[in-house]
Design a protein around this motif. Structure first.
Motif, PDB file in Angstrom:
ATOM      1  N   PRO B 340       0.754  -1.042   0.034  1.00 31.59           N
ATOM      2  CA  PRO B 340      -0.098   0.215  -0.098  1.00 31.59           C
ATOM      3  C   PRO B 340       0.761   1.264   0.132  1.00 31.59           C
ATOM      4  CG  PRO B 340      -0.110  -1.102   2.185  1.00 31.59           C
ATOM      5  CD  PRO B 340       0.611  -1.964   1.105  1.00 31.59           C
ATOM      6  N   ALA B 341       0.601   2.158  -0.583  1.00 25.58           N
ATOM      7  CA  ALA B 341       1.098   3.505  -0.843  1.00 25.58           C
ATOM      8  C   ALA B 341       0.877   4.017   0.483  1.00 25.58           C
ATOM      9  CB  ALA B 341       0.872   4.041  -2.047  1.00 25.58           C
ATOM     10  N   PRO B 342       2.026   4.764   0.947  1.00 25.86           N
ATOM     11  CA  PRO B 342       1.892   5.726   2.185  1.00 25.86           C
ATOM     12  C   PRO B 342       0.946   6.795   1.831  1.00 25.86           C
ATOM     13  CG  PRO B 342       4.118   5.379   1.506  1.00 25.86           C
ATOM     14  CD  PRO B 342       3.404   4.795   0.437  1.00 25.86           C
ATOM     15  N   LEU B 344      -0.282   9.608   0.614  1.00 27.37           N
ATOM     16  CA  LEU B 344       0.348  10.514  -0.145  1.00 27.37           C
ATOM     17  C   LEU B 344      -0.838  11.845  -0.259  1.00 27.37           C
ATOM     18  CD1 LEU B 344       1.889   8.374  -2.672  1.00 27.37           C
ATOM     19  CD2 LEU B 344       3.209   9.514  -0.739  1.00 27.37           C
TER      20      LEU B 344
END
Ligand code: HDD
Ligand code: HEM
Ligand code: HEM
Lengths: 463, 398
Positions: B340-342, B344
């Motif tokens: 999972p992308a932090p 942002l």
């Protein structure tokens, strides 16, 4: 010069146009095959080493884009293999025994690259991080070696060596000196670096657009920095190699060099023309710097530069102005990109930040197009400059072209198909990007790619 | 004049490559043919899914056989290669068109789902799967009947429009459908899908029968049109032909059992037998009646270069392939979900509201890449001076 018109009107034109179009297309995708794995692995390395999630996401997404691009590279490369035979049977029939050898080596490296691409692409989940990272390494090596092999084939066309002729047929071959001909040591590194610049600046350009739009998060900053760094390192080296290459061309293919620098009569103290159009013995619209050409060639204003008038008109390359302007364009872009890279490097050294001024980001966003343009221009210099020879000094292009009819038809098909392909290969990554940016899309990266085994039995709907 | 040992070895290499392409890529083409014949979107869905799962992972690897074959042909027998390329320009160009369309269809088909052009790409893929084997068959038919002259002045239309060439083209299509069907039976069995096993079993049976009939017609035609080939097919090449026929029938019988490895093997024999038979029957000609192996062969050193390339392949490609299959069989290769992308979005919002945020340092440590960039700049500057010095000295000497 009335000769260019004559040469252009001759029979090989459709075949040459088709070859040029196919090569000019393939080479862009080939660049990604050569250099993209390295860029991905740098991000991956940062991700593992520093536990940087953002870098890992970048690496993974890039690897998926790479797979689609590689497939187009493979298809367009196959077209080229065919075309060497379909369009230039005279070349393959006479010199296939020598010219074919580097291609045999090339095939091996692309095979290796394809296999490890499959492993790398599908190894994200189950391979241990470092094993996975190393499984990507062979792609980098195979990409460079593959490029080396093909460009060696092209250098051989410029500086044929390593064979003996008997009754116009090749009687014996020395594969080693076919591959390591006199032009190989210059052309191959220049092309590999060009690939790194193209990939670096194109990928960085995507994120530069994001930054321009105000997406200033870590994801975009890092996605910009990594590829931009790669391009910025390659740029200055490229300029130096290009400089050496130019001198080698002046020495080995003086008539090509004369066209590149618009030198008609052999002379000392030759003028270096920046831009300019040659017409009836005069150069118009150009900035002339006296003596500079001689200085660049031999480090002395007294160096003699050979002009094209030293050979009969039918041995001069056509379209000297095209060659000259292409050469100038490549150099201008190379210098510009070097400056751009140095600027960001400077700022990073002292302030550790990505430049956020538009004065930087707009050129950075365009740098990808510029580097592709530089690469295409460089190939125009090489290929058109070699005319009227297909094998320098040995085989005129007209004698190599196919005698079969139908080339205009295949040319038209080529143009249409490649137009559509180009559009699609831009649209697909773009759509991927949109999907990735869509809210809540983090888990939805199910890009299916033509490489590599699919995970056993999955319930997803097929296309 | 008989060809030298090395020349014969190159010829064998060429025919092995052709057999490899016919077998592996042939099965992929067959998959495309069954995709084409699977019927409407709904009715054909299950079959298309099975085909997709079987062909997608491998098509590109299988495609490399073709590239390697071209390279071996032009390096090993340049003059014959050039004659074939001129005389058979049209069918070769059409086979290439098929290859391109198929590759494109494949590469973008999955993505196309979102472009809502999925159907178009699917159709491209399927139609091209018929076109390519057909024109390859036509080319082989033209070569085998000795219709390609040593020095063609241009297209030789009569070479590839002869009944033999056309029937050979049809035979290739039927054979691809047959081999593709057999492989799909085996694959469906591995995946445990009895419905699909039955589905493809029926179809490969039909394709096998059609191929058999076409082969018989082709043989009859060859008797007239290939004065050199025909007697040799029933002479030295007979064992290979028999192996092929036995293999083909055995595969049809084995389909009822559960022995999928044997099944694949038998079908492979059928294809390899035909190619071997063709090769033996042509010996010692590359282009029957026009160019012999000995006349057409490249100098020995070029042939050795090919063997070196082959050695490299064994050294590098083989282990890599083994690893790939090992990983695959052990379930180590998966479609991945990204970490999972932090968060942002929040960062972006901050950037938008507070321009200063853009100028804050990224949360990274000192960055090795850019430091390297700076150092590289300095080093290359020095390097450039050095190079200049070197060149200058040489220049003065010379
Ligand atoms: C990103 C791409 C790129 C950039 C920035 C440059 N080049 Fe280049 N150039 C290429 C990409 C390229 C190329 C497309 O890769 C070529 C075509 C053939 C080859 O080996 O490299 C080439 C060919 C090429 C040739 C012709 C070689 C021949 O005819 O055999 C010369 C003389 C130069 N280059 C010189 C330069 C100089 C002096 C540059 C300085 C700024 C430069 N190049 C920047
Ligand atoms: C190793 C790689 C390459 C090989 C073996 C190669 C080979 C050839 C051949 C056989 C021709 C036709 C004969 C001739 O016009 O001299 C040709 C022409 C041409 N090639 Fe290349 N080429 C290579 C790389 C490239 C690349 C990457 C480009 C990219 C732009 C390119 C651009 C052209 C152009 C524009 C022509 C037409 C020249 C003219 O009509 O004047 N080439 N090349
Ligand atoms: C300067 C010129 C060239 C360079 C640097 C180059 C480089 C490459 C690279 C790196 C790939 C791998 C593509 C990928 O994985 O994305 C590739 C694919 C390919 N190239 Fe080129 N290429 C050049 C010209 C040619 C020419 C002239 C031919 C024609 C004979 C050719 C034939 C192929 C083939 C057949 C493939 C597909 C291989 C496969 O995927 O198995 N290339 N090329």
């Amino acid at each position: 010069m009335s000769t260019p018109l004559l040469v252009v009107a001759e029979g090989a034109i459709p075949a040459r146009a088709q070859m040029g179009a196919s090569l000019g297309f393939h080479i862009i995708f080939a660049c990604f095959g050569i250099a993209f794995p390295a860029v991905v692995l740098i991000a991956h390395w940062i991700g593992i080493r520093r536990g940087n999630q953002v870098a890992l996401v970048l690496a993974q997404r890039w690897s998926k884009v790479a797979a689609v691009i590689f497939a187009v590279g493979a298809v367009s490369g196959t077209v080229l293999s065919y075309e060497l035979g379909l369009l230039w049977p005279g070349l393959m029939g006479r010199y296939g025994a020598a010219f074919g050898i580097p291609f045999a080596i090339e095939g091996i490296w692309f095979f290796v690259e394809a296999i490890f691409t499959a492993i790398y692409l599908y190894g994200w989940r189950r391979l241990s991080p470092w094993v996975h990272w190393w499984s990507g390494m062979p792609m980098v090596v195979a990409g460079i070696l593959g490029a080396f092999a093909v460009v060696a084939a092209n250098s051989w066309m410029n500086q044929p060596s390593g064979f003996t002729l008997q009754d116009g047929r090749i009687a014996s071959v020395d594969p080693w000196s076919v591959i390591f001909n006199r032009a190989t040591p210059y052309e191959t590194p220049h092309m590999v670096l060009a690939a790194y610049m193209v990939v670096g600046f194109v990928v960085a350009g995507v994120y530069a657009v994001g930054l321009l739009r105000g997406r200033r998060d870590r994801y975009h900053r890092l996605g910009f920095l990594i590829p931009f760094g790669v391009g910025a390192v390659a740029a200055p080296i490229q300029v130096i190699i290009g400089d050496i290459l130019a001198r080698a061309v002046a020495d080995q293919q003086p008539i090509k060099f004369a066209a590149m620098e618009l030198v008609d009569n052999t002379q000392r103290g030759a003028t270096e023309w920046l831009g300019g159009i040659y017409w009836n013995g005069e150069v118009y619209f150009g900035i002339g710097i006296p003596y500079l050409d001689s200085i660049l060639v031999g480090f002395s204003p007294n160096t003699e530069v050979i002009g094209w008038n030293s050979v009969a008109p039918e041995f001069r390359p056509p379209l000297a102005n095209l060659i000259h302007l292409s050469f100038n364009g490549m150099i201008a872009i190379g210098m510009g990109l070097m400056v751009l890279g140095a600027w960001q490097a400077w700022v990073w050294k002292f302030r550790r930040e990505v430049l956020s001024t538009r004065w930087f980001l707009i050129p950075a966003a365009l740098a990808g197009f510029a580097s592709i343009a530089a690469m295409e221009l460089g190939w125009i210099v090489t290929e058109v400059g070699r005319q009227p020879w297909i094998v320098y000094g040995l085989l005129p292009t007209e004698d190599a072209v196919t005698t079969a009819g139908g080339v205009p038809v295949t040319l038209a098909a080529t143009v249409v198909i490649y137009g559509v392909l180009t559009a699609t290969s831009i649209a697909v990554p773009w759509l991927m990007g949109r999907r990735w940016r869509a809210p809540g899309a983090a888990g939805e990266d199910t890009v299916q790619t033509p490489y590599g085994p699919r995970p056993g039995r999955v319930g997803e709907t097929p296309a | 004049m008989n060809p030298s040992g090395a020349t014969s070895a190159v010829a064998v290499l060429l025919f092995v490559t052709i057999a490899g392409y016919a077998l592996f890529a042939g099965a992929d083409f067959g998959g495309g043919i069954w995709d084409l014949l699977a019927g409407g979107a709904k009715r054909g869905a299950a079959a298309r899914e099975a085909i997709d799962a079987s062909v997608t992972p491998v098509w590109e690897g299988n495609h490399v056989w073709l590239i390697f074959g071209l390279v071996v042909f032009w390096t090993g027998f340049p003059s014959a290669f050039s004659a074939v390329m001129i005389a058979l320009f049209v069918p070769l160009a059409l086979s290439l068109l098929g290859i391109v369309l198929r590759g494109v269809g494949f590469a973008f088909r999955h993505e196309a789902e979102r472009l809502s052009t999925k159907r178009l790409y699917g159709a491209l893929f399927a139609a091209a799967s018929v076109m390519t084997p057909f024109f390859f068959g036509v080319v082989v038919g033209a070569v085998a009947t000795g219709a390609v002259p040593a020095n063609p002045g241009g297209n030789v239309l009569s070479a590839w429009t002869s009944p033999t060439a056309v029937v050979t083209g049809l035979l290739f299509v039927a054979t691809c459908a047959y081999i593709g069907g057999v492989f799909l039976v085996a694959d469906s069995e591995r995946r445990g899908e009895p419905d699909m096993v039955r589905y493809f079993r029926r179809r490969s049976l039909a394709a096998g029968l059609v191929a058999g009939v076409l082969a018989a017609i082709d043989l009859v035609l060859l008797r007239e049109s290939a004065p050199y080939l025909w007697p040799r097919l029933l002479g030295p090449a007979l064992p290979a032909v028999v192996v092929s026929v036995v293999g083909g029938i055995a595969a049809l019988v084995l389909m009822r059992s559960n022995r999928r490895h044997l099944l694949r093997g038998a079908a492979a024999l059928a294809v390899a037998g035909v190619v071997a038979g063709w090769g033996v029957a042509q010996y010692p000609w590359v282009l029957p009646g026009a160019v012999t192996l000995a006349q057409g062969s490249a100098p020995e050193a070029a042939q050795w270069a090919l063997f070196v390339a082959l050695g490299l392949a064994v050294l590098f490609v083989l282990p890599a392939f083994v690893w790939l299959y090992w990983l695959h069989q052990h379930g180590m290769l998966h479609e991945s979900e990204p970490p999972p992308a932090p968060a942002l979005a929040a960062e972006n919002r901050a950037a938008a509201t507070n321009r200063a945020a853009a100028a804050t340092r990224p949360a990274l440590g000192p960055h090795p890449i850019l430091e390297t960039a700076v150092i590289a700049l300095v080093v290359t500057g020095i390097g450039r001076d050095l190079v200049r010095q070197l060149f200058q000295r040489r220049n003065r000497q010379g």
